[in-house]
Enzyme design. Structure first.
Site, PDB file in Angstrom:
ATOM      1  N   SER A   1      39.171  24.403  33.036  1.00 45.00           N
ATOM      2  CA  SER A   1      40.013  25.157  31.920  1.00 45.00           C
ATOM      3  C   SER A   1      39.505  25.334  31.088  1.00 45.00           C
ATOM      4  O   SER A   1      38.828  25.843  30.254  1.00 45.00           O
ATOM      5  CB  SER A   1      41.464  24.433  31.234  1.00 45.00           C
ATOM      6  OG  SER A   1      41.896  25.141  30.754  1.00 45.00           O
TER       7      SER A   1
ATOM      8  N   ASP B   1      26.298  31.841  31.791  1.00 48.52           N
ATOM      9  CA  ASP B   1      25.978  33.429  31.048  1.00 48.52           C
ATOM     10  C   ASP B   1      24.786  34.110  30.265  1.00 48.52           C
ATOM     11  O   ASP B   1      24.119  34.408  30.561  1.00 48.52           O
ATOM     12  CB  ASP B   1      27.322  34.356  31.042  1.00 48.52           C
ATOM     13  CG  ASP B   1      27.873  34.298  32.826  1.00 48.52           C
ATOM     14  OD1 ASP B   1      27.460  33.602  33.700  1.00 48.52           O
ATOM     15  OD2 ASP B   1      29.249  34.371  32.205  1.00 48.52           O
TER      16      ASP B   1
ATOM     17  N   LYS C   1      40.446  26.218  36.744  1.00 56.70           N
ATOM     18  CA  LYS C   1      41.859  26.739  36.140  1.00 56.70           C
ATOM     19  C   LYS C   1      41.357  27.945  35.498  1.00 56.70           C
ATOM     20  O   LYS C   1      40.777  28.038  34.034  1.00 56.70           O
ATOM     21  CB  LYS C   1      42.334  25.775  35.130  1.00 56.70           C
ATOM     22  CG  LYS C   1      43.326  25.980  34.150  1.00 56.70           C
ATOM     23  CD  LYS C   1      44.413  26.113  34.767  1.00 56.70           C
ATOM     24  CE  LYS C   1      45.277  26.460  33.825  1.00 56.70           C
ATOM     25  NZ  LYS C   1      44.855  27.005  32.872  1.00 56.70           N
TER      26      LYS C   1
END
Length: 444
Positions: free
Chosen positions: A296, A307, A321
Protein backbone atom coordinates in the site's frame (compact mmCIF):
# COMPACT_ATOMS: atom_id res chain seq x y z
CA UNK A 1 -13.35 16.14 4.55
CA UNK A 2 -11.86 13.26 2.67
CA UNK A 3 -9.00 11.23 4.04
CA UNK A 4 -7.29 8.64 1.91
CA UNK A 5 -5.40 5.62 3.04
CA UNK A 6 -4.24 2.30 1.75
CA UNK A 7 -6.23 -0.28 3.79
CA UNK A 8 -5.87 -3.15 6.09
CA UNK A 9 -7.43 -4.32 9.22
CA UNK A 10 -5.06 -4.97 12.00
CA UNK A 11 -5.44 -6.89 15.13
CA UNK A 12 -5.18 -4.02 15.19
CA UNK A 13 -4.16 -1.48 12.61
CA UNK A 14 -6.08 0.00 9.70
CA UNK A 15 -4.55 1.25 6.49
CA UNK A 16 -4.71 3.28 3.20
CA UNK A 17 -7.99 5.19 3.06
CA UNK A 18 -9.86 8.42 2.47
CA UNK A 19 -12.49 9.96 4.66
CA UNK A 20 -15.49 11.33 2.81
CA UNK A 21 -18.21 13.54 4.32
CA UNK A 22 -21.44 11.78 5.19
CA UNK A 23 -23.98 12.01 2.44
CA UNK A 24 -21.37 12.82 -0.22
CA UNK A 25 -22.01 9.64 -2.19
CA UNK A 26 -24.03 10.20 -5.32
CA UNK A 27 -26.88 8.14 -6.77
CA UNK A 28 -26.67 7.41 -10.45
CA UNK A 29 -29.72 5.29 -11.21
CA UNK A 30 -31.69 6.18 -14.30
CA UNK A 31 -35.44 5.90 -14.66
CA UNK A 32 -35.00 2.84 -16.89
CA UNK A 33 -33.63 0.68 -14.10
CA UNK A 34 -35.45 2.33 -11.19
CA UNK A 35 -38.21 -0.27 -11.17
CA UNK A 36 -35.68 -3.11 -11.13
CA UNK A 37 -33.95 -1.52 -8.15
CA UNK A 38 -37.21 -1.30 -6.20
CA UNK A 39 -38.01 -4.93 -7.01
CA UNK A 40 -34.63 -5.97 -5.62
CA UNK A 41 -35.19 -3.91 -2.49
CA UNK A 42 -38.58 -5.55 -2.07
CA UNK A 43 -36.81 -8.91 -2.26
CA UNK A 44 -34.42 -7.80 0.46
CA UNK A 45 -37.33 -6.67 2.62
CA UNK A 46 -39.10 -10.00 2.15
CA UNK A 47 -35.98 -11.97 3.17
CA UNK A 48 -35.40 -9.66 6.11
CA UNK A 49 -38.92 -10.18 7.44
CA UNK A 50 -38.77 -13.96 6.95
CA UNK A 51 -35.46 -14.23 8.85
CA UNK A 52 -36.73 -11.93 11.55
CA UNK A 53 -39.89 -14.03 12.04
CA UNK A 54 -38.75 -17.61 11.46
CA UNK A 55 -35.02 -17.92 12.22
CA UNK A 56 -34.37 -20.56 14.90
CA UNK A 57 -33.00 -17.95 17.31
CA UNK A 58 -33.99 -14.35 17.82
CA UNK A 59 -31.78 -11.89 15.93
CA UNK A 60 -31.95 -8.14 16.42
CA UNK A 61 -32.77 -5.84 13.56
CA UNK A 62 -29.41 -4.13 14.08
CA UNK A 63 -27.53 -7.41 13.65
CA UNK A 64 -29.40 -8.25 10.46
CA UNK A 65 -28.95 -4.83 8.88
CA UNK A 66 -25.26 -4.56 9.77
CA UNK A 67 -24.60 -8.08 8.48
CA UNK A 68 -26.45 -7.32 5.25
CA UNK A 69 -24.46 -4.12 4.71
CA UNK A 70 -21.17 -5.83 5.49
CA UNK A 71 -22.05 -8.71 3.17
CA UNK A 72 -22.77 -6.27 0.36
CA UNK A 73 -19.46 -4.45 0.83
CA UNK A 74 -17.22 -7.44 1.52
CA UNK A 75 -18.49 -9.16 -1.63
CA UNK A 76 -16.97 -6.36 -3.72
CA UNK A 77 -13.29 -6.87 -2.83
CA UNK A 78 -11.17 -7.86 0.19
CA UNK A 79 -10.80 -4.27 1.43
CA UNK A 80 -14.36 -2.90 1.39
CA UNK A 81 -16.28 -3.36 4.64
CA UNK A 82 -18.71 -1.85 7.13
CA UNK A 83 -17.40 -0.29 10.33
CA UNK A 84 -19.89 -0.05 13.15
CA UNK A 85 -19.51 2.85 15.58
CA UNK A 86 -17.03 0.98 17.79
CA UNK A 87 -14.85 -0.21 14.91
CA UNK A 88 -14.88 3.27 13.41
CA UNK A 89 -13.62 4.72 16.68
CA UNK A 90 -10.93 2.03 16.82
CA UNK A 91 -9.82 2.89 13.30
CA UNK A 92 -9.49 6.57 14.18
CA UNK A 93 -7.33 5.64 17.16
CA UNK A 94 -5.16 3.37 15.02
CA UNK A 95 -4.27 6.07 12.51
CA UNK A 96 -3.06 8.22 15.39
CA UNK A 97 -0.44 5.55 16.04
CA UNK A 98 -1.73 3.83 19.19
CA UNK A 99 -4.15 0.93 19.52
CA UNK A 100 -4.83 -2.22 21.48
CA UNK A 101 -4.30 -5.70 20.12
CA UNK A 102 -1.63 -8.05 18.82
CA UNK A 103 0.23 -5.75 16.43
CA UNK A 104 -0.46 -7.66 13.22
CA UNK A 105 -1.66 -6.34 9.88
CA UNK A 106 -4.12 -8.76 8.24
CA UNK A 107 -6.40 -9.26 5.29
CA UNK A 108 -8.72 -12.07 4.18
CA UNK A 109 -7.68 -14.86 1.83
CA UNK A 110 -10.17 -17.56 0.84
CA UNK A 111 -12.07 -17.22 4.07
CA UNK A 112 -9.12 -17.23 6.48
CA UNK A 113 -7.03 -14.43 7.95
CA UNK A 114 -3.80 -13.76 6.06
CA UNK A 115 -0.91 -11.95 7.70
CA UNK A 116 0.30 -8.95 5.71
CA UNK A 117 3.00 -8.12 8.23
CA UNK A 118 3.68 -8.03 11.96
CA UNK A 119 4.56 -4.68 13.51
CA UNK A 120 7.99 -4.41 15.09
CA UNK A 121 8.27 -5.01 18.84
CA UNK A 122 4.69 -6.22 19.30
CA UNK A 123 3.31 -9.58 20.53
CA UNK A 124 2.87 -10.74 16.92
CA UNK A 125 6.46 -9.93 15.97
CA UNK A 126 7.88 -11.49 19.12
CA UNK A 127 5.87 -14.67 18.51
CA UNK A 128 7.49 -15.04 15.08
CA UNK A 129 4.47 -14.50 12.81
CA UNK A 130 5.50 -13.93 9.20
CA UNK A 131 3.95 -12.29 6.13
CA UNK A 132 1.63 -14.72 4.28
CA UNK A 133 0.98 -16.86 7.36
CA UNK A 134 -2.65 -18.00 7.43
CA UNK A 135 -4.58 -17.85 10.71
CA UNK A 136 -7.25 -20.56 10.56
CA UNK A 137 -8.54 -20.66 14.17
CA UNK A 138 -8.85 -18.17 17.04
CA UNK A 139 -9.02 -19.83 20.46
CA UNK A 140 -10.00 -23.04 18.70
CA UNK A 141 -12.85 -21.43 16.74
CA UNK A 142 -12.60 -21.60 12.95
CA UNK A 143 -12.11 -18.28 11.17
CA UNK A 144 -13.94 -19.57 8.10
CA UNK A 145 -17.28 -17.81 7.89
CA UNK A 146 -16.18 -14.68 9.74
CA UNK A 147 -15.79 -11.31 8.04
CA UNK A 148 -12.49 -9.49 8.39
CA UNK A 149 -13.84 -7.00 10.98
CA UNK A 150 -15.31 -9.90 12.99
CA UNK A 151 -12.00 -11.76 12.98
CA UNK A 152 -10.12 -8.61 13.96
CA UNK A 153 -12.59 -7.96 16.77
CA UNK A 154 -11.93 -11.43 18.17
CA UNK A 155 -8.19 -10.81 18.12
CA UNK A 156 -8.64 -7.66 20.17
CA UNK A 157 -9.35 -7.77 23.87
CA UNK A 158 -8.22 -6.67 27.32
CA UNK A 159 -4.52 -5.94 27.75
CA UNK A 160 -2.59 -8.92 29.22
CA UNK A 161 -5.26 -11.41 28.13
CA UNK A 162 -4.15 -14.40 26.03
CA UNK A 163 -5.38 -15.65 22.68
CA UNK A 164 -4.43 -18.88 20.91
CA UNK A 165 -3.87 -18.70 17.15
CA UNK A 166 -3.76 -21.72 14.84
CA UNK A 167 -1.38 -20.85 12.02
CA UNK A 168 -0.67 -22.53 8.68
CA UNK A 169 2.64 -21.61 7.05
CA UNK A 170 3.27 -22.67 3.47
CA UNK A 171 2.75 -26.41 3.01
CA UNK A 172 3.71 -27.28 6.58
CA UNK A 173 1.47 -28.65 9.29
CA UNK A 174 -0.65 -26.12 11.23
CA UNK A 175 0.80 -25.06 14.58
CA UNK A 176 -0.45 -23.06 17.54
CA UNK A 177 0.85 -19.84 19.06
CA UNK A 178 -0.37 -18.20 22.26
CA UNK A 179 -0.06 -14.41 22.24
CA UNK A 180 -0.69 -11.97 25.07
CA UNK A 181 -2.57 -8.85 24.03
CA UNK A 182 -0.89 -5.53 24.70
CA UNK A 183 -1.30 -1.82 24.13
CA UNK A 184 0.40 -1.27 20.80
CA UNK A 185 2.14 2.07 20.58
CA UNK A 186 3.55 2.48 17.14
CA UNK A 187 6.63 4.64 16.85
CA UNK A 188 6.43 4.64 13.10
CA UNK A 189 9.96 5.99 12.47
CA UNK A 190 13.17 4.65 14.00
CA UNK A 191 16.70 5.61 13.02
CA UNK A 192 20.35 4.99 13.82
CA UNK A 193 23.76 5.42 12.27
CA UNK A 194 25.34 2.41 10.60
CA UNK A 195 28.90 3.66 10.43
CA UNK A 196 28.66 6.70 8.18
CA UNK A 197 25.26 5.76 6.72
CA UNK A 198 21.89 6.85 8.08
CA UNK A 199 19.43 3.99 8.60
CA UNK A 200 15.74 4.96 8.80
CA UNK A 201 12.99 2.39 9.32
CA UNK A 202 9.33 3.28 8.80
CA UNK A 203 7.03 0.63 10.27
CA UNK A 204 3.70 2.19 9.22
CA UNK A 205 2.32 5.46 7.87
CA UNK A 206 0.49 7.23 10.70
CA UNK A 207 -0.28 10.90 11.26
CA UNK A 208 3.17 11.42 12.81
CA UNK A 209 5.31 9.74 10.14
CA UNK A 210 6.37 12.81 8.14
CA UNK A 211 7.40 14.69 11.29
CA UNK A 212 9.19 11.61 12.59
CA UNK A 213 11.11 11.23 9.33
CA UNK A 214 12.28 14.85 9.32
CA UNK A 215 13.40 14.63 12.94
CA UNK A 216 15.21 11.35 12.32
CA UNK A 217 17.11 12.61 9.28
CA UNK A 218 18.08 15.84 11.04
CA UNK A 219 19.36 13.85 14.03
CA UNK A 220 21.43 11.60 11.75
CA UNK A 221 22.91 14.62 9.98
CA UNK A 222 23.88 16.16 13.29
CA UNK A 223 25.48 12.95 14.57
CA UNK A 224 27.40 12.13 11.37
CA UNK A 225 28.26 15.64 10.24
CA UNK A 226 30.17 15.88 6.98
CA UNK A 227 30.92 12.14 7.02
CA UNK A 228 27.34 11.11 6.19
CA UNK A 229 27.42 9.09 2.96
CA UNK A 230 23.75 8.36 2.34
CA UNK A 231 20.56 6.79 3.66
CA UNK A 232 18.89 3.39 3.80
CA UNK A 233 15.08 3.68 3.98
CA UNK A 234 13.71 0.39 5.33
CA UNK A 235 10.09 -0.29 4.33
CA UNK A 236 10.17 -4.05 4.82
CA UNK A 237 7.02 -5.46 6.41
CA UNK A 238 5.44 -2.00 6.39
CA UNK A 239 1.73 -2.66 5.70
CA UNK A 240 0.90 0.92 4.68
CA UNK A 241 -1.22 3.65 6.21
CA UNK A 242 -2.31 7.15 5.34
CA UNK A 243 -1.98 8.24 1.73
CA UNK A 244 -1.00 11.82 2.58
CA UNK A 245 1.87 10.48 4.69
CA UNK A 246 3.12 8.32 1.83
CA UNK A 247 3.08 11.43 -0.37
CA UNK A 248 4.98 13.45 2.28
CA UNK A 249 7.66 10.78 2.70
CA UNK A 250 8.16 10.56 -1.07
CA UNK A 251 8.22 14.35 -1.35
CA UNK A 252 10.96 14.50 1.28
CA UNK A 253 13.43 12.92 -1.17
CA UNK A 254 12.18 14.44 -4.44
CA UNK A 255 12.78 17.92 -5.86
CA UNK A 256 9.96 17.86 -8.40
CA UNK A 257 7.63 15.68 -10.45
CA UNK A 258 4.61 13.52 -9.85
CA UNK A 259 4.57 11.26 -6.80
CA UNK A 260 1.40 9.25 -7.35
CA UNK A 261 -1.94 9.56 -9.12
CA UNK A 262 -5.31 8.03 -8.32
CA UNK A 263 -7.94 7.11 -10.90
CA UNK A 264 -11.55 6.56 -9.93
CA UNK A 265 -14.55 5.38 -11.94
CA UNK A 266 -15.39 9.00 -12.76
CA UNK A 267 -12.50 10.70 -14.60
CA UNK A 268 -13.06 13.96 -12.74
CA UNK A 269 -12.47 12.25 -9.38
CA UNK A 270 -8.85 11.37 -10.20
CA UNK A 271 -6.06 13.18 -8.37
CA UNK A 272 -2.35 13.82 -8.87
CA UNK A 273 0.15 14.51 -6.13
CA UNK A 274 3.35 16.37 -7.00
CA UNK A 275 6.62 16.96 -5.18
CA UNK A 276 7.76 20.37 -3.98
CA UNK A 277 11.38 21.59 -4.12
CA UNK A 278 13.65 20.38 -1.35
CA UNK A 279 15.51 17.08 -0.83
CA UNK A 280 15.81 16.04 2.80
CA UNK A 281 18.79 13.85 1.92
CA UNK A 282 20.63 16.71 0.14
CA UNK A 283 21.14 14.60 -2.96
CA UNK A 284 22.99 11.83 -1.14
CA UNK A 285 22.43 8.21 -2.29
CA UNK A 286 19.29 6.47 -1.03
CA UNK A 287 18.55 2.73 -0.99
CA UNK A 288 15.00 1.57 -0.22
CA UNK A 289 14.48 -1.92 1.24
CA UNK A 290 11.19 -3.71 0.42
CA UNK A 291 9.81 -7.24 0.68
CA UNK A 292 6.54 -9.15 0.39
CA UNK A 293 5.24 -7.44 3.53
CA UNK A 294 5.65 -3.95 2.03
CA UNK A 295 2.17 -2.91 0.99
CA UNK A 296 0.00 0.00 0.00
CA UNK A 297 1.57 3.30 1.14
CA UNK A 298 5.00 1.60 1.20
CA UNK A 299 4.59 0.76 -2.47
CA UNK A 300 3.69 4.36 -3.30
CA UNK A 301 6.99 5.54 -1.80
CA UNK A 302 9.06 2.79 -3.44
CA UNK A 303 7.35 3.30 -6.82
CA UNK A 304 7.81 7.08 -6.78
CA UNK A 305 11.50 6.96 -5.84
CA UNK A 306 12.12 4.17 -8.33
CA UNK A 307 10.40 5.92 -11.25
CA UNK A 308 12.28 9.17 -10.58
CA UNK A 309 15.55 7.21 -10.23
CA UNK A 310 16.07 8.89 -6.89
CA UNK A 311 16.70 5.63 -5.04
CA UNK A 312 17.80 2.07 -5.68
CA UNK A 313 15.06 -0.38 -4.64
CA UNK A 314 16.57 -3.51 -3.10
CA UNK A 315 14.99 -6.66 -1.67
CA UNK A 316 12.09 -8.77 -2.97
CA UNK A 317 8.81 -8.00 -4.74
CA UNK A 318 6.28 -6.04 -2.67
CA UNK A 319 2.74 -7.09 -1.74
CA UNK A 320 0.85 -5.56 -4.68
CA UNK A 321 -1.92 -3.51 -3.04
CA UNK A 322 -2.74 -0.82 -5.56
CA UNK A 323 -6.19 0.41 -4.52
CA UNK A 324 -7.43 3.29 -2.38
CA UNK A 325 -10.21 2.98 0.17
CA UNK A 326 -12.44 5.86 1.21
CA UNK A 327 -13.77 5.98 4.76
CA UNK A 328 -17.29 7.36 4.42
CA UNK A 329 -18.90 8.31 7.76
CA UNK A 330 -22.51 7.22 8.20
CA UNK A 331 -24.09 9.61 10.67
CA UNK A 332 -24.84 7.76 13.89
CA UNK A 333 -23.88 4.37 12.45
CA UNK A 334 -20.10 4.30 12.09
CA UNK A 335 -18.69 4.32 8.58
CA UNK A 336 -18.11 2.29 5.45
CA UNK A 337 -14.73 1.52 3.94
CA UNK A 338 -15.18 1.50 0.17
CA UNK A 339 -12.63 0.95 -2.58
CA UNK A 340 -12.96 4.07 -4.71
CA UNK A 341 -9.79 4.31 -6.81
CA UNK A 342 -6.60 2.71 -8.02
CA UNK A 343 -3.27 4.41 -7.63
CA UNK A 344 -0.50 4.64 -10.22
CA UNK A 345 3.21 5.36 -9.97
CA UNK A 346 4.66 8.41 -11.79
CA UNK A 347 5.38 6.35 -14.93
CA UNK A 348 1.75 5.22 -15.06
CA UNK A 349 2.25 1.74 -13.62
CA UNK A 350 -0.56 0.06 -11.72
CA UNK A 351 0.92 -2.32 -9.20
CA UNK A 352 -2.41 -3.88 -8.19
CA UNK A 353 -1.84 -7.63 -7.68
CA UNK A 354 1.65 -7.21 -9.15
CA UNK A 355 3.77 -5.25 -6.70
CA UNK A 356 6.99 -3.29 -7.06
CA UNK A 357 9.89 -5.28 -8.49
CA UNK A 358 13.16 -4.24 -6.85
CA UNK A 359 16.00 -2.93 -8.99
CA UNK A 360 18.26 -5.48 -7.29
CA UNK A 361 16.73 -8.71 -5.98
CA UNK A 362 18.20 -9.77 -2.65
CA UNK A 363 16.44 -12.61 -0.87
CA UNK A 364 16.14 -12.62 2.90
CA UNK A 365 19.09 -14.44 4.45
CA UNK A 366 21.14 -14.49 7.60
CA UNK A 367 24.90 -14.15 7.74
CA UNK A 368 26.86 -16.84 9.50
CA UNK A 369 30.53 -17.54 9.95
CA UNK A 370 32.04 -20.33 7.88
CA UNK A 371 35.42 -21.75 8.88
CA UNK A 372 37.82 -21.73 5.94
CA UNK A 373 40.93 -23.15 7.61
CA UNK A 374 44.44 -21.67 7.53
CA UNK A 375 45.33 -19.67 4.41
CA UNK A 376 48.89 -18.83 3.39
CA UNK A 377 49.75 -15.38 2.08
CA UNK A 378 52.87 -13.77 0.63
CA UNK A 379 54.01 -12.63 4.07
CA UNK A 380 54.09 -16.27 5.23
CA UNK A 381 56.60 -17.39 2.56
CA UNK A 382 60.20 -17.90 3.67
CA UNK A 383 62.41 -15.11 2.41
CA UNK A 384 59.56 -12.92 1.11
CA UNK A 385 60.47 -9.31 0.41
CA UNK A 386 59.72 -6.72 3.08
CA UNK A 387 57.17 -4.04 2.32
CA UNK A 388 59.21 -0.86 1.75
CA UNK A 389 56.50 1.21 3.49
CA UNK A 390 56.96 -0.72 6.73
CA UNK A 391 59.60 0.46 9.20
CA UNK A 392 62.60 -1.86 9.67
CA UNK A 393 61.89 -4.67 12.13
CA UNK A 394 58.11 -4.43 11.76
CA UNK A 395 56.27 -7.73 11.82
CA UNK A 396 54.68 -8.81 8.52
CA UNK A 397 50.92 -8.66 8.28
CA UNK A 398 49.67 -12.06 9.51
CA UNK A 399 47.78 -14.41 7.28
CA UNK A 400 43.99 -14.26 7.41
CA UNK A 401 43.18 -17.43 9.25
CA UNK A 402 39.82 -16.33 10.62
CA UNK A 403 36.48 -17.52 9.37
CA UNK A 404 34.96 -15.95 6.30
CA UNK A 405 31.47 -14.46 6.31
CA UNK A 406 28.92 -15.85 3.91
CA UNK A 407 25.14 -15.44 3.60
CA UNK A 408 22.88 -18.45 4.06
CA UNK A 409 19.19 -18.67 3.27
CA UNK A 410 17.13 -18.03 6.38
CA UNK A 411 14.76 -20.90 7.05
CA UNK A 412 14.21 -20.18 10.74
CA UNK A 413 11.58 -18.01 12.44
CA UNK A 414 11.38 -14.43 11.24
CA UNK A 415 12.28 -12.77 14.51
CA UNK A 416 14.32 -9.64 15.13
CA UNK A 417 17.90 -9.91 13.88
CA UNK A 418 20.92 -7.77 14.61
CA UNK A 419 22.14 -5.44 11.85
CA UNK A 420 25.22 -7.63 11.40
CA UNK A 421 22.99 -10.65 10.63
CA UNK A 422 20.61 -8.81 8.29
CA UNK A 423 21.90 -9.74 4.83
CA UNK A 424 19.58 -7.41 2.92
CA UNK A 425 20.58 -4.47 5.09
CA UNK A 426 24.28 -5.27 4.68
CA UNK A 427 23.85 -5.33 0.91
CA UNK A 428 22.11 -1.93 1.06
CA UNK A 429 24.89 -0.46 3.20
CA UNK A 430 27.53 -1.83 0.82
CA UNK A 431 25.68 -0.23 -2.10
CA UNK A 432 25.65 3.18 -0.40
CA UNK A 433 29.36 2.87 0.31
CA UNK A 434 30.05 1.92 -3.29
CA UNK A 435 28.00 4.78 -4.75
CA UNK A 436 29.63 7.26 -2.36
CA UNK A 437 33.11 6.01 -3.25
CA UNK A 438 32.39 6.23 -6.97
CA UNK A 439 30.98 9.75 -6.68
CA UNK A 440 33.95 10.97 -4.66
CA UNK A 441 36.41 9.62 -7.22
CA UNK A 442 34.59 11.00 -10.26
CA UNK A 443 34.32 14.40 -8.56
CA UNK A 444 38.13 14.67 -8.27
Amino acid sequence: MMRKTLPWAIAGLALVWTVLPAGSQSTNTGASNGNDTYRQLNLFGEVFERVRADYVEKVTDEQLVESAINGMLSSLDPHSSFLNAKNYRDMQVQTRGEFGGLGIEVTMDNGVVKVVSPIDETPAARAGLRPNDLITHLDGEAVLGLSLPEAVEKMRGPVNSDIKLTVRRGTGEPFELTLTRAVIKVQSVRSRLEGEIGYVRITSFTEQTDVGLKNAVQKLKTEAGDKLKGFVLDLRNNPGGLLDQAVSVSDAFLEKGEIVSTRARKPDDGQRYNARPGDLADGKPVVVLINGGSASASEIVAGALQDHRRAVILGTRSFGKGSVQSIIPLAGHGAMRLTTARYYTPSGRSIQAKGIDPDIVVEAARIEKVATGPQRREADLRGSLRNPDQPPGAQPVPANQGPATTPTQDSGPQGPVSPEEDYQLQRALDMIRGISLYQSRTAN
